[in-house]
Design an enzyme around this catalytic site. Structure first.
Site, PDB file in Angstrom:
ATOM      1  N   ASP A   1       0.849  -1.202   0.000  1.00 33.94           N
ATOM      2  CA  ASP A   1       0.000   0.000   0.000  1.00 33.94           C
ATOM      3  C   ASP A   1       0.880   1.246   0.000  1.00 33.94           C
ATOM      4  O   ASP A   1       0.550   2.262  -0.623  1.00 33.94           O
ATOM      5  CB  ASP A   1      -0.909  -0.016   1.243  1.00 33.94           C
ATOM      6  CG  ASP A   1      -2.199   0.770   1.051  1.00 33.94           C
ATOM      7  OD1 ASP A   1      -2.195   1.711   0.250  1.00 33.94           O
ATOM      8  OD2 ASP A   1      -3.191   0.451   1.718  1.00 33.94           O
TER       9      ASP A   1
ATOM     10  N   HIS B   1      -8.224  -1.331   8.609  1.00 33.40           N
ATOM     11  CA  HIS B   1      -7.219  -0.772   7.685  1.00 33.40           C
ATOM     12  C   HIS B   1      -7.536   0.717   7.521  1.00 33.40           C
ATOM     13  O   HIS B   1      -8.356   1.111   6.706  1.00 33.40           O
ATOM     14  CB  HIS B   1      -7.358  -1.532   6.359  1.00 33.40           C
ATOM     15  CG  HIS B   1      -6.455  -1.105   5.249  1.00 33.40           C
ATOM     16  ND1 HIS B   1      -5.347  -1.834   4.867  1.00 33.40           N
ATOM     17  CD2 HIS B   1      -6.496  -0.058   4.399  1.00 33.40           C
ATOM     18  CE1 HIS B   1      -4.759  -1.240   3.839  1.00 33.40           C
ATOM     19  NE2 HIS B   1      -5.446  -0.154   3.528  1.00 33.40           N
TER      20      HIS B   1
ATOM     21  N   HIS C   1      -6.553   4.543   6.649  1.00 32.83           N
ATOM     22  CA  HIS C   1      -5.671   5.575   6.101  1.00 32.83           C
ATOM     23  C   HIS C   1      -5.823   6.795   7.014  1.00 32.83           C
ATOM     24  O   HIS C   1      -6.804   6.920   7.738  1.00 32.83           O
ATOM     25  CB  HIS C   1      -6.030   5.860   4.640  1.00 32.83           C
ATOM     26  CG  HIS C   1      -5.548   4.756   3.738  1.00 32.83           C
ATOM     27  ND1 HIS C   1      -4.394   4.848   3.000  1.00 32.83           N
ATOM     28  CD2 HIS C   1      -6.040   3.518   3.500  1.00 32.83           C
ATOM     29  CE1 HIS C   1      -4.207   3.722   2.339  1.00 32.83           C
ATOM     30  NE2 HIS C   1      -5.192   2.882   2.616  1.00 32.83           N
TER      31      HIS C   1
ATOM     32  N   CYS D   1      -4.224   4.949  -2.064  1.00 35.16           N
ATOM     33  CA  CYS D   1      -4.736   4.227  -3.226  1.00 35.16           C
ATOM     34  C   CYS D   1      -4.755   5.191  -4.410  1.00 35.16           C
ATOM     35  O   CYS D   1      -5.415   6.222  -4.361  1.00 35.16           O
ATOM     36  CB  CYS D   1      -6.138   3.697  -2.942  1.00 35.16           C
ATOM     37  SG  CYS D   1      -6.881   2.894  -4.375  1.00 35.16           S
TER      38      CYS D   1
ATOM     39  N   ASN E   1      -1.468   5.010   4.843  1.00 41.25           N
ATOM     40  CA  ASN E   1      -2.027   4.277   5.988  1.00 41.25           C
ATOM     41  C   ASN E   1      -1.517   4.904   7.271  1.00 41.25           C
ATOM     42  O   ASN E   1      -0.495   5.579   7.284  1.00 41.25           O
ATOM     43  CB  ASN E   1      -1.536   2.815   5.987  1.00 41.25           C
ATOM     44  CG  ASN E   1      -1.956   2.065   4.769  1.00 41.25           C
ATOM     45  OD1 ASN E   1      -1.278   2.092   3.759  1.00 41.25           O
ATOM     46  ND2 ASN E   1      -3.086   1.404   4.862  1.00 41.25           N
TER      47      ASN E   1
HETATM   48  P1  HMG Z   1      -8.319  -5.029 -16.709  1.00 43.21           P
HETATM   49  O1  HMG Z   1      -7.553  -4.139 -17.611  1.00 43.21           O
HETATM   50  O2  HMG Z   1      -9.793  -4.833 -16.604  1.00 43.21           O
HETATM   51  O3  HMG Z   1      -8.010  -6.565 -16.996  1.00 43.21           O
HETATM   52  O4  HMG Z   1      -7.687  -4.927 -15.268  1.00 43.21           O
HETATM   53  P2  HMG Z   1      -8.346  -7.478 -18.174  1.00 43.21           P
HETATM   54  O5  HMG Z   1      -8.657  -8.808 -17.561  1.00 43.21           O
HETATM   55  O6  HMG Z   1      -9.349  -6.866 -19.129  1.00 43.21           O
HETATM   56  O7  HMG Z   1      -6.935  -7.589 -18.952  1.00 43.21           O
HETATM   57  C1  HMG Z   1      -6.350  -6.467 -19.597  1.00 43.21           C
HETATM   58  C2  HMG Z   1      -4.847  -6.649 -19.645  1.00 43.21           C
HETATM   59  O8  HMG Z   1      -4.325  -6.671 -18.315  1.00 43.21           O
HETATM   60  C3  HMG Z   1      -4.408  -7.941 -20.293  1.00 43.21           C
HETATM   61  O9  HMG Z   1      -3.154  -7.714 -20.937  1.00 43.21           O
HETATM   62  C4  HMG Z   1      -4.139  -8.846 -19.100  1.00 43.21           C
HETATM   63  O10 HMG Z   1      -3.206  -9.874 -19.374  1.00 43.21           O
HETATM   64  C5  HMG Z   1      -3.562  -7.854 -18.112  1.00 43.21           C
HETATM   65  P3  HMG Z   1      -3.071  -7.428 -22.521  1.00 43.21           P
HETATM   66  O11 HMG Z   1      -3.661  -8.646 -23.147  1.00 43.21           O
HETATM   67  O12 HMG Z   1      -3.866  -6.197 -22.763  1.00 43.21           O
HETATM   68  O13 HMG Z   1      -1.586  -7.242 -22.739  1.00 43.21           O
HETATM   69  N1  HMG Z   1      -3.748  -8.301 -16.722  1.00 43.21           N
HETATM   70  C6  HMG Z   1      -2.746  -8.512 -15.866  1.00 43.21           C
HETATM   71  N2  HMG Z   1      -1.414  -8.383 -15.959  1.00 43.21           N
HETATM   72  C7  HMG Z   1      -0.674  -8.701 -14.869  1.00 43.21           C
HETATM   73  N3  HMG Z   1      -1.215  -9.118 -13.697  1.00 43.21           N
HETATM   74  C8  HMG Z   1      -2.551  -9.242 -13.571  1.00 43.21           C
HETATM   75  C9  HMG Z   1      -3.365  -8.944 -14.684  1.00 43.21           C
HETATM   76  N4  HMG Z   1      -4.699  -8.968 -14.868  1.00 43.21           N
HETATM   77  C10 HMG Z   1      -4.927  -8.579 -16.131  1.00 43.21           C
HETATM   78  N5  HMG Z   1      -3.057  -9.657 -12.396  1.00 43.21           N
HETATM   79  C11 HMG Z   1      -7.220  -5.422 -13.014  1.00 43.21           C
HETATM   80  C12 HMG Z   1      -8.224  -5.560 -14.153  1.00 43.21           C
HETATM   81  C13 HMG Z   1      -7.907  -5.792 -11.722  1.00 43.21           C
HETATM   82  C14 HMG Z   1      -6.045  -6.359 -13.264  1.00 43.21           C
HETATM   83  C15 HMG Z   1      -6.722  -3.944 -13.010  1.00 43.21           C
HETATM   84  O14 HMG Z   1      -7.835  -3.129 -12.893  1.00 43.21           O
HETATM   85  C16 HMG Z   1      -5.752  -3.665 -11.920  1.00 43.21           C
HETATM   86  O15 HMG Z   1      -4.614  -4.095 -11.970  1.00 43.21           O
HETATM   87  N6  HMG Z   1      -6.192  -2.920 -10.869  1.00 43.21           N
HETATM   88  C17 HMG Z   1      -5.383  -2.720  -9.723  1.00 43.21           C
HETATM   89  C18 HMG Z   1      -5.613  -1.418  -9.086  1.00 43.21           C
HETATM   90  C19 HMG Z   1      -4.852  -1.376  -7.801  1.00 43.21           C
HETATM   91  O16 HMG Z   1      -3.874  -2.070  -7.604  1.00 43.21           O
HETATM   92  N7  HMG Z   1      -5.310  -0.492  -6.875  1.00 43.21           N
HETATM   93  C20 HMG Z   1      -4.685  -0.322  -5.638  1.00 43.21           C
HETATM   94  C21 HMG Z   1      -4.834  -1.483  -4.717  1.00 43.21           C
HETATM   95  S1  HMG Z   1      -6.375  -1.533  -3.848  1.00 43.21           S
HETATM   96  C22 HMG Z   1      -6.123  -0.513  -2.478  1.00 43.21           C
HETATM   97  O17 HMG Z   1      -5.138   0.151  -2.388  1.00 43.21           O
HETATM   98  C23 HMG Z   1      -7.149  -0.529  -1.392  1.00 43.21           C
HETATM   99  C24 HMG Z   1      -6.677  -1.337  -0.158  1.00 43.21           C
HETATM  100  O18 HMG Z   1      -5.461  -0.845   0.347  1.00 43.21           O
HETATM  101  C25 HMG Z   1      -7.742  -1.259   0.953  1.00 43.21           C
HETATM  102  C26 HMG Z   1      -8.164   0.175   1.272  1.00 43.21           C
HETATM  103  O19 HMG Z   1      -7.340   1.034   1.507  1.00 43.21           O
HETATM  104  O20 HMG Z   1      -9.410   0.360   1.292  1.00 43.21           O
HETATM  105  C27 HMG Z   1      -6.504  -2.816  -0.500  1.00 43.21           C
HETATM  106 MG    MG Z   2      -5.229   0.886   1.573  1.00 40.84          MG
END
Ligand code: HMG
Ligand code: MG
Length: 301
Positions: free
Chosen positions: A17, A208, A210, A241, A250
């Site tokens: 995070d 969790h 922030h 995020c 956080n």
């Molecule tokens: P998408 O673009 O909708 O995925 O992403 P897709 O299934 O349509 O695929 C598109 C492309 O992404 C494809 O590649 C896939 O292979 C690739 P292409 O064919 O175009 O070359 N792909 C991946 N590559 C590597 N690893 C993967 C993966 N999945 C698909 N796992 C997805 C959907 C969920 C992957 C995207 O939206 C994403 O990565 N989001 C992450 C956002 C993120 O990390 N946010 C921060 C974390 S959450 C947070 O901080 C909150 C938390 O702390 C709690 C709180 O504070 O409340 C947890």
């Molecule tokens: Mg968080």
């Protein structure tokens, strides 16, 4: 005097995070050295990276290499964020003890963060949770925006319960409730915990927070009063995020340790090791981290 627990467990989420929101790319060598420092601090769980699409979170594009290169302390559980089956595959290759799946209680934040509706996310996470469990991995289910959403405003506890009930039905081992934008005040924490702790064992609830508005410590106190003994914290207060505009890091591990140790609650974590690891990453990032306890120790408060 409150009726405090004897022991509280902190999960260090700084390497995930914390770094995910940083523009500077911390080299893999530095990440590994830093996580190794954290592994020797007494912390019981480290969320070491995130197996999301590297185009979305470039700061953690080296998750696989990091997972392969860190020196694993058998006393530490190493977990990582996993959004889908592709992420799980990569995480298993890199080595994880626990998979953290995540979604949001708010429809708009869910869409902005993981590009899917809430109903479209359920089957994806169900498959990941079942597959991770089959591999013998512990699964944590994060629910984001459990108090407020940067796009939709106040989120009702019922909305959170709907998402939680699904994740619990799919078999998550514990749940982490995210104050993603750091906006909650203690009455909101009370309202949510009132709704949840009658239906889910409090030992499995992680809070969790922030710390955008400086309310996290007050919210942790409120959670302790509810018997919650598990919190996610980030070293130095690093984090946020990228898909929640304006959200700060956080709550700082340093500040929470100051609180807990001051209350006489054990954590198993050595303050000095956390300070050293904070200063290490602060120097690498080239900017001051927000923790006030850290600034005090450094003499810059
Ligand atoms: P998408 O673009 O909708 O995925 O992403 P897709 O299934 O349509 O695929 C598109 C492309 O992404 C494809 O590649 C896939 O292979 C690739 P292409 O064919 O175009 O070359 N792909 C991946 N590559 C590597 N690893 C993967 C993966 N999945 C698909 N796992 C997805 C959907 C969920 C992957 C995207 O939206 C994403 O990565 N989001 C992450 C956002 C993120 O990390 N946010 C921060 C974390 S959450 C947070 O901080 C909150 C938390 O702390 C709690 C709180 O504070 O409340 C947890
Ligand atoms: Mg968080």
């Amino acid at each position: 005097m409150g009726n405090w627990p004897g022991f509280v467990q902190l999960k260090e989420v700084g390497p995930r995070d914390g770094l995910q929101n940083e523009k500077a790319f911390i080299s893999t060598d530095d990440k590994v050295a830093w996580i190794d420092m954290l592994s020797n601090s007494g912390v019981q769980e480290i969320e070491y990276s995130s197996f999301v699409n590297p185009k979305w979170i470039p700061a953690l594009k080296d998750a696989k290499e990091v997972g392969k290169r860190i020196t694993r302390n058998p006393a530490v559980r190493y977990s990582a964020l996993v959004p889908n089956m592709k992420g799980l595959e990569n995480a298993l290759e890199a080595g994880i003890d626990g998979a953290s799946v995540f979604m949001s209680a708010s429809e708009t934040h869910n869409l902005k963060n993981i590009n899917k509706s809430i109903s479209g996310t359920y089957p994806v996470l169900k498959e990941v949770i079942e597959a991770a469990k089959q591999e013998g991995k512990r699964v944590t289910g994060y629910v984001s925006t459990v108090f407020d959403c940067p796009y939709e405003g106040r989120i009702a506890p019922d909305q959170v319960m709907r998402v939680l009930n699904q994740l619990i039905a799919y078999g998550v081992d514990d749940i982490s409730l995210g104050d993603t934008i750091g906006s909650a005040v203690p009455s909101q924490v009370e309202m949510l915990l009132d709704a949840i702790i009658t239906r889910f064992p409090k030992e499995k609830i992680i809070m969790h927070f922030h710390d955008t508005r400086g309310m996290a410590i007050a919210n942790i106190m409120t959670s302790l009063n509810y018997g919650i003994t598990r919190f996610d914290t980030s070293i130095g207060g690093l984090g946020g995020c990228p898909y929640a505009p304006g959200a700060a890091g956080n709550v700082a591990t340093n500040d929470v340790l100051y609180l807990l140790h001051g209350l006489g609650i054990k954590t198993g974590i050595q303050d000095k090791k956390i300070q050293d690891a904070s200063i290490f990453i602060q120097n690498k990032l080239g900017k001051k981290l927000p923790s006030r306890s850290l600034a005090y120790v450094e003499g810059t408060a």
